[in-house]
Design a protein around this motif. Structure first.
Motif, PDB file in Angstrom:
ATOM      1  N   SER A  58       0.752  -1.173  -0.009  1.00  0.00           N
ATOM      2  CA  SER A  58       0.080  -0.236   0.060  1.00  0.00           C
ATOM      3  C   SER A  58       0.856   1.142   0.046  1.00  0.00           C
ATOM      4  CB  SER A  58      -0.934   0.080   1.208  1.00  0.00           C
ATOM      5  OG  SER A  58      -1.790   1.041   1.395  1.00  0.00           O
ATOM      6  N   ILE A  59       1.937   1.360   0.831  1.00  0.00           N
ATOM      7  CA  ILE A  59       2.845   2.528   1.064  1.00  0.00           C
ATOM      8  C   ILE A  59       3.464   2.569  -0.399  1.00  0.00           C
ATOM      9  CG2 ILE A  59       4.886   3.336   1.901  1.00  0.00           C
ATOM     10  CD1 ILE A  59       3.987   2.261   4.492  1.00  0.00           C
ATOM     11  N   ILE A  60       3.883   1.602  -1.025  1.00  0.00           N
ATOM     12  CA  ILE A  60       4.593   1.663  -2.294  1.00  0.00           C
ATOM     13  C   ILE A  60       3.907   2.098  -3.281  1.00  0.00           C
ATOM     14  CG2 ILE A  60       5.774   0.313  -4.067  1.00  0.00           C
ATOM     15  CD1 ILE A  60       7.141  -1.042  -2.024  1.00  0.00           C
ATOM     16  N   ASN A  61       2.425   1.834  -3.381  1.00  0.00           N
ATOM     17  CA  ASN A  61       1.371   2.065  -4.415  1.00  0.00           C
ATOM     18  C   ASN A  61       1.279   3.708  -4.168  1.00  0.00           C
ATOM     19  OD1 ASN A  61       0.977  -0.165  -5.829  1.00  0.00           O
ATOM     20  ND2 ASN A  61      -0.477  -1.100  -4.414  1.00  0.00           N
ATOM     21  N   ILE A  62       1.244   4.080  -2.920  1.00  0.00           N
ATOM     22  CA  ILE A  62       0.956   5.510  -2.541  1.00  0.00           C
ATOM     23  C   ILE A  62       2.063   6.442  -3.335  1.00  0.00           C
ATOM     24  CG2 ILE A  62       1.083   7.418  -0.806  1.00  0.00           C
ATOM     25  CD1 ILE A  62      -0.531   5.439   1.036  1.00  0.00           C
ATOM     26  N   PHE A  63       3.372   5.741  -3.236  1.00  0.00           N
ATOM     27  CA  PHE A  63       4.314   6.576  -3.807  1.00  0.00           C
ATOM     28  C   PHE A  63       4.350   6.255  -5.376  1.00  0.00           C
ATOM     29  CE2 PHE A  63       6.355   6.598   0.433  1.00  0.00           C
ATOM     30  CZ  PHE A  63       6.761   7.571   0.410  1.00  0.00           C
ATOM     31  N   LEU A  64       3.658   5.445  -5.825  1.00  0.00           N
ATOM     32  CA  LEU A  64       3.842   5.088  -7.396  1.00  0.00           C
ATOM     33  C   LEU A  64       2.615   5.597  -8.020  1.00  0.00           C
ATOM     34  CD1 LEU A  64       5.054   1.267  -7.694  1.00  0.00           C
ATOM     35  CD2 LEU A  64       6.351   3.832  -7.949  1.00  0.00           C
ATOM     36  N   THR A  65       1.739   6.046  -7.253  1.00  0.00           N
ATOM     37  CA  THR A  65       0.422   6.888  -8.112  1.00  0.00           C
ATOM     38  C   THR A  65       0.478   8.166  -7.828  1.00  0.00           C
ATOM     39  OG1 THR A  65      -0.729   4.644  -7.264  1.00  0.00           O
ATOM     40  CG2 THR A  65      -1.968   6.546  -7.726  1.00  0.00           C
ATOM     41  N   SER A  66       0.133   8.841  -8.961  1.00  0.00           N
ATOM     42  CA  SER A  66       0.026  10.315  -8.951  1.00  0.00           C
ATOM     43  C   SER A  66      -1.513  10.781  -8.712  1.00  0.00           C
ATOM     44  CB  SER A  66       0.535  11.006 -10.224  1.00  0.00           C
ATOM     45  OG  SER A  66       2.094  10.558 -10.349  1.00  0.00           O
ATOM     46  N   PRO A  67      -1.715  11.761  -8.109  1.00  0.00           N
ATOM     47  CA  PRO A  67      -2.946  12.310  -8.048  1.00  0.00           C
ATOM     48  C   PRO A  67      -3.647  12.396  -9.428  1.00  0.00           C
ATOM     49  CG  PRO A  67      -1.631  13.449  -6.589  1.00  0.00           C
ATOM     50  CD  PRO A  67      -0.719  12.603  -7.281  1.00  0.00           C
ATOM     51  N   GLY A  68      -4.978  11.760  -9.154  1.00  0.00           N
ATOM     52  CA  GLY A  68      -5.543  11.889 -10.748  1.00  0.00           C
ATOM     53  C   GLY A  68      -5.572  10.459 -11.523  1.00  0.00           C
ATOM     54  N   ASP A  69      -4.569   9.630 -10.942  1.00  0.00           N
ATOM     55  CA  ASP A  69      -4.524   8.544 -11.795  1.00  0.00           C
ATOM     56  C   ASP A  69      -6.041   7.315 -11.313  1.00  0.00           C
ATOM     57  OD1 ASP A  69      -2.019   8.972 -13.042  1.00  0.00           O
ATOM     58  OD2 ASP A  69      -0.828   7.790 -11.590  1.00  0.00           O
ATOM     59  N   LYS A  70      -6.312   7.550 -10.077  1.00  0.00           N
ATOM     60  CA  LYS A  70      -7.347   6.571  -9.827  1.00  0.00           C
ATOM     61  C   LYS A  70      -8.583   7.539  -9.788  1.00  0.00           C
ATOM     62  CE  LYS A  70      -7.163   4.045  -6.272  1.00  0.00           C
ATOM     63  NZ  LYS A  70      -7.146   3.546  -4.691  1.00  0.00           N
ATOM     64  N   LEU A  71      -9.542   7.088 -10.898  1.00  0.00           N
ATOM     65  CA  LEU A  71     -10.713   7.845 -11.113  1.00  0.00           C
ATOM     66  C   LEU A  71     -11.790   8.160 -10.189  1.00  0.00           C
ATOM     67  CD1 LEU A  71     -11.467   6.412 -14.582  1.00  0.00           C
ATOM     68  CD2 LEU A  71     -10.375   8.485 -13.983  1.00  0.00           C
ATOM     69  N   LEU A  72     -11.778   7.025  -9.298  1.00  0.00           N
ATOM     70  CA  LEU A  72     -12.791   7.211  -8.094  1.00  0.00           C
ATOM     71  C   LEU A  72     -12.190   7.837  -6.949  1.00  0.00           C
ATOM     72  CD1 LEU A  72     -14.508   3.658  -8.298  1.00  0.00           C
ATOM     73  CD2 LEU A  72     -15.234   5.751  -9.251  1.00  0.00           C
ATOM     74  N   ASN A  73     -10.924   7.883  -6.675  1.00  0.00           N
ATOM     75  CA  ASN A  73     -10.110   8.858  -5.862  1.00  0.00           C
ATOM     76  C   ASN A  73      -9.123   9.630  -6.409  1.00  0.00           C
ATOM     77  OD1 ASN A  73      -9.253   9.636  -3.181  1.00  0.00           O
ATOM     78  ND2 ASN A  73      -8.569   7.386  -2.524  1.00  0.00           N
ATOM     79  N   PRO A  74      -9.444  10.575  -6.987  1.00  0.00           N
ATOM     80  CA  PRO A  74      -8.582  11.388  -7.703  1.00  0.00           C
ATOM     81  C   PRO A  74      -7.720  12.199  -7.058  1.00  0.00           C
ATOM     82  CG  PRO A  74     -10.589  12.692  -7.706  1.00  0.00           C
ATOM     83  CD  PRO A  74     -10.761  11.162  -6.791  1.00  0.00           C
ATOM     84  N   GLU A  75      -7.446  12.092  -5.508  1.00  0.00           N
ATOM     85  CA  GLU A  75      -6.441  12.929  -4.627  1.00  0.00           C
ATOM     86  C   GLU A  75      -5.594  11.907  -4.140  1.00  0.00           C
ATOM     87  OE1 GLU A  75      -8.743  15.106  -1.751  1.00  0.00           O
ATOM     88  OE2 GLU A  75      -9.367  16.325  -2.962  1.00  0.00           O
ATOM     89  N   PHE A  76      -5.606  10.707  -4.417  1.00  0.00           N
ATOM     90  CA  PHE A  76      -4.808   9.358  -4.077  1.00  0.00           C
ATOM     91  C   PHE A  76      -3.505   9.743  -4.510  1.00  0.00           C
ATOM     92  CE2 PHE A  76      -2.931   5.324  -4.032  1.00  0.00           C
ATOM     93  CZ  PHE A  76      -3.139   5.016  -2.694  1.00  0.00           C
TER      94      PHE A  76
END
Length: 158
Positions: A58-76
């Motif tokens: 989960s922590i690694i995914n937080i670092f690898l995901t940019s805001p806007g990449d997840k449509l249902l959670n755009p701030e993630f």
């Protein structure tokens, strides 16, 4: 009138004593035994990580995901891409620190961020990110996660 009984085999998970689970980041396959006594029927499924491994993912995914990449959670996500091609400096390290510190527990509420260091490495043109976290629900008092941020992206080591 005929009765039709459909019996589905019971699928046992490899690890049944866990609090958290998540898909393994490399999407490997694992064998699941469906009939323990005969060990004949096996199914393949996507490998999973449990507890500490799930939180690490989960922590690694937080670092690898940019805001806007997840449509249902755009701030993630924590967007560190802006820092990839800037010159390595203490000012940029401070900005990276602020981004991580302000967002990591927001997106991963299962952890407590105990220590965070962002160290600029001028010779290798990269940043070393040292995180020490605790996970109260798993009774883990200290877990160290080291990440490296350079022009090639992120590398994580635990």
């Amino acid at each position: 009138m005929a009765n039709v009984n459909i019996v589905f085999p019971k699928v046992e998970q490899v690890n049944t004593n866990f609090t958290y689970s998540d898909l393994h980041l490399d999407l490997q396959m694992q064998q699941l035994v469906t009939n323990e006594s005969a060990k004949r029927m096996q199914q393949q499924d996507v490998a999973a990580d449990y507890d500490l491994g799930a939180i690490r993912n989960s922590i690694i995914n937080i670092f690898l995901t940019s805001p806007g990449d997840k449509l249902l959670n755009p701030e993630f996500g924590i967007d560190l891409r802006d820092y990839l091609f800037l010159s390595v400096s203490d000012t940029v390290a401070s900005s990276i620190y602020d981004d991580i510190y302000n967002n990591i527990t927001r997106f991963e509420p299962r952890i407590v961020l105990d220590k965070l260091r962002v160290i600029p490495d001028y010779d290798n043109q990269q940043y070393t990110i040292n995180m020490s976290i605790s996970i109260p629900s798993l009774r883990v008092n200290e877990y160290i996660l080291n990440l490296y941020l350079n022009s090639e992206g992120y590398v994580a080591f635990a």
